[in-house]
Motif scaffolding. Structure first.
Motif, PDB file in Angstrom:
ATOM      1  N   SER A  21     -35.584  -3.289  23.987  1.00  0.00           N
ATOM      2  CA  SER A  21     -35.022  -4.297  23.077  1.00  0.00           C
ATOM      3  C   SER A  21     -34.380  -4.020  21.508  1.00  0.00           C
ATOM      4  O   SER A  21     -34.278  -2.349  21.269  1.00  0.00           O
ATOM      5  CB  SER A  21     -36.202  -4.402  22.296  1.00  0.00           C
ATOM      6  N   THR A  22     -33.575  -4.504  20.953  1.00  0.00           N
ATOM      7  CA  THR A  22     -32.895  -4.325  19.768  1.00  0.00           C
ATOM      8  C   THR A  22     -33.380  -4.515  18.200  1.00  0.00           C
ATOM      9  O   THR A  22     -34.556  -5.738  18.608  1.00  0.00           O
ATOM     10  CB  THR A  22     -31.404  -4.862  19.902  1.00  0.00           C
ATOM     11  N   GLY A  23     -33.193  -4.685  17.408  1.00  0.00           N
ATOM     12  CA  GLY A  23     -33.447  -5.401  16.252  1.00  0.00           C
ATOM     13  C   GLY A  23     -32.478  -6.474  15.905  1.00  0.00           C
ATOM     14  O   GLY A  23     -32.242  -7.132  16.293  1.00  0.00           O
ATOM     15  N   GLN A  24     -33.654  -7.290  14.769  1.00  0.00           N
ATOM     16  CA  GLN A  24     -32.688  -8.347  13.689  1.00  0.00           C
ATOM     17  C   GLN A  24     -32.165  -8.041  12.843  1.00  0.00           C
ATOM     18  O   GLN A  24     -32.347  -7.459  12.123  1.00  0.00           O
ATOM     19  CB  GLN A  24     -33.673  -9.093  13.873  1.00  0.00           C
ATOM     20  N   ARG A  26     -31.090  -8.947   9.333  1.00  0.00           N
ATOM     21  CA  ARG A  26     -31.338  -9.689   8.646  1.00  0.00           C
ATOM     22  C   ARG A  26     -30.239  -9.240   7.101  1.00  0.00           C
ATOM     23  O   ARG A  26     -29.554  -8.543   6.784  1.00  0.00           O
ATOM     24  CB  ARG A  26     -32.760  -9.060   8.009  1.00  0.00           C
ATOM     25  N   LYS A  49     -41.184  -4.302   9.905  1.00  0.00           N
ATOM     26  CA  LYS A  49     -40.095  -5.243  10.987  1.00  0.00           C
ATOM     27  C   LYS A  49     -39.205  -3.892  11.806  1.00  0.00           C
ATOM     28  O   LYS A  49     -38.381  -3.772  11.922  1.00  0.00           O
ATOM     29  CB  LYS A  49     -39.974  -6.648  10.950  1.00  0.00           C
ATOM     30  N   THR A  50     -38.215  -3.489  10.160  1.00  0.00           N
ATOM     31  CA  THR A  50     -37.117  -2.482  10.126  1.00  0.00           C
ATOM     32  C   THR A  50     -37.776  -1.810  11.327  1.00  0.00           C
ATOM     33  O   THR A  50     -37.450  -1.025  12.455  1.00  0.00           O
ATOM     34  CB  THR A  50     -36.698  -2.312   9.215  1.00  0.00           C
ATOM     35  N   GLU A  53     -38.901  -2.209  14.427  1.00  0.00           N
ATOM     36  CA  GLU A  53     -37.597  -2.526  15.859  1.00  0.00           C
ATOM     37  C   GLU A  53     -36.818  -1.483  16.207  1.00  0.00           C
ATOM     38  O   GLU A  53     -36.345  -0.986  17.206  1.00  0.00           O
ATOM     39  CB  GLU A  53     -36.665  -3.987  15.072  1.00  0.00           C
ATOM     40  N   ASN A 129     -27.761  -3.209   9.837  1.00  0.00           N
ATOM     41  CA  ASN A 129     -27.186  -4.442  10.539  1.00  0.00           C
ATOM     42  C   ASN A 129     -26.240  -3.942  11.294  1.00  0.00           C
ATOM     43  O   ASN A 129     -25.932  -4.728  11.892  1.00  0.00           O
ATOM     44  CB  ASN A 129     -27.087  -5.523   8.735  1.00  0.00           C
ATOM     45  N   TRP A 132     -27.043  -2.637  14.834  1.00  0.00           N
ATOM     46  CA  TRP A 132     -27.523  -3.679  15.289  1.00  0.00           C
ATOM     47  C   TRP A 132     -26.142  -4.506  16.059  1.00  0.00           C
ATOM     48  O   TRP A 132     -26.576  -4.821  17.091  1.00  0.00           O
ATOM     49  CB  TRP A 132     -28.430  -3.962  14.588  1.00  0.00           C
ATOM     50  N   ARG A 133     -25.266  -4.626  15.227  1.00  0.00           N
ATOM     51  CA  ARG A 133     -24.396  -4.826  15.715  1.00  0.00           C
ATOM     52  C   ARG A 133     -23.186  -4.752  16.524  1.00  0.00           C
ATOM     53  O   ARG A 133     -23.206  -4.860  17.780  1.00  0.00           O
ATOM     54  CB  ARG A 133     -23.365  -5.323  14.295  1.00  0.00           C
ATOM     55  N   VAL A 137     -25.851  -7.163  18.556  1.00  0.00           N
ATOM     56  CA  VAL A 137     -26.597  -8.315  18.571  1.00  0.00           C
ATOM     57  C   VAL A 137     -25.551  -9.082  17.098  1.00  0.00           C
ATOM     58  O   VAL A 137     -24.753  -8.828  16.194  1.00  0.00           O
ATOM     59  CB  VAL A 137     -27.942  -7.517  17.218  1.00  0.00           C
TER      60      VAL A 137
END
Length: 138
Positions: A21-24, A26, A49-50, A53, A129, A132-133, A137
């Protein structure tokens, strides 16, 4: 006898995901607005959440539940822990750390100059961020 040439060096690979899984991603500005509008309650959600994740992704770190408990009872440690975990996540993937335990100093004692917590959040959320990119993501 001829020598076999050594294989070419390989680029660093991303740290293996614990469950794929990966995070989101934000938005930093939106997170700041939500934290203000909710009188800080969104900050608790963000920490939960962070960290959740990151733990699901890498299998390392404190995870969301413990992050939430720490944020509720000894919240001053969270900027240090979060920046350290984000930096470690990036480092294990062969990326520049960008943030570390010392980034938390922007939060405290940085809060004495009022903008310190904002600087801390922009740096830490931005580094996460970016990570995740790098994992695909959008």
């Amino acid at each position: 006898m001829t020598e076999t040439p050594a294989p070419p060096p390989q680029a660093p690979q991303a740290a293996p995901a614990a469950n794929g899984s990966t995070g989101q991603i934000r938005g930093t500005g939106l997170c700041i607005v939500l934290a203000i509008v909710t009188f800080g309650i969104y900050s608790l959600f963000w920490f939960y959440k962070t960290h959740d994740e990151m733990k699901k992704h890498s299998g390392q770190g404190i995870g969301g539940g413990l992050a939430l408990v720490l944020a509720l009872f000894v919240g001053i440690v969270m900027p240090y822990l979060t920046s350290n975990e984000v930096g470690g996540l990036r480092e294990r993937a062969g990326q520049e750390q960008k943030v570390s335990l010392t980034t938390g100093l922007w939060y405290f004692p940085g809060m004495l100059i009022l903008v310190g917590p904002l600087v801390w959040f922009v740096k830490t959320n931005g580094a996460l961020n970016d990570y995740w990119r790098s994992q695909g993501v959008q």
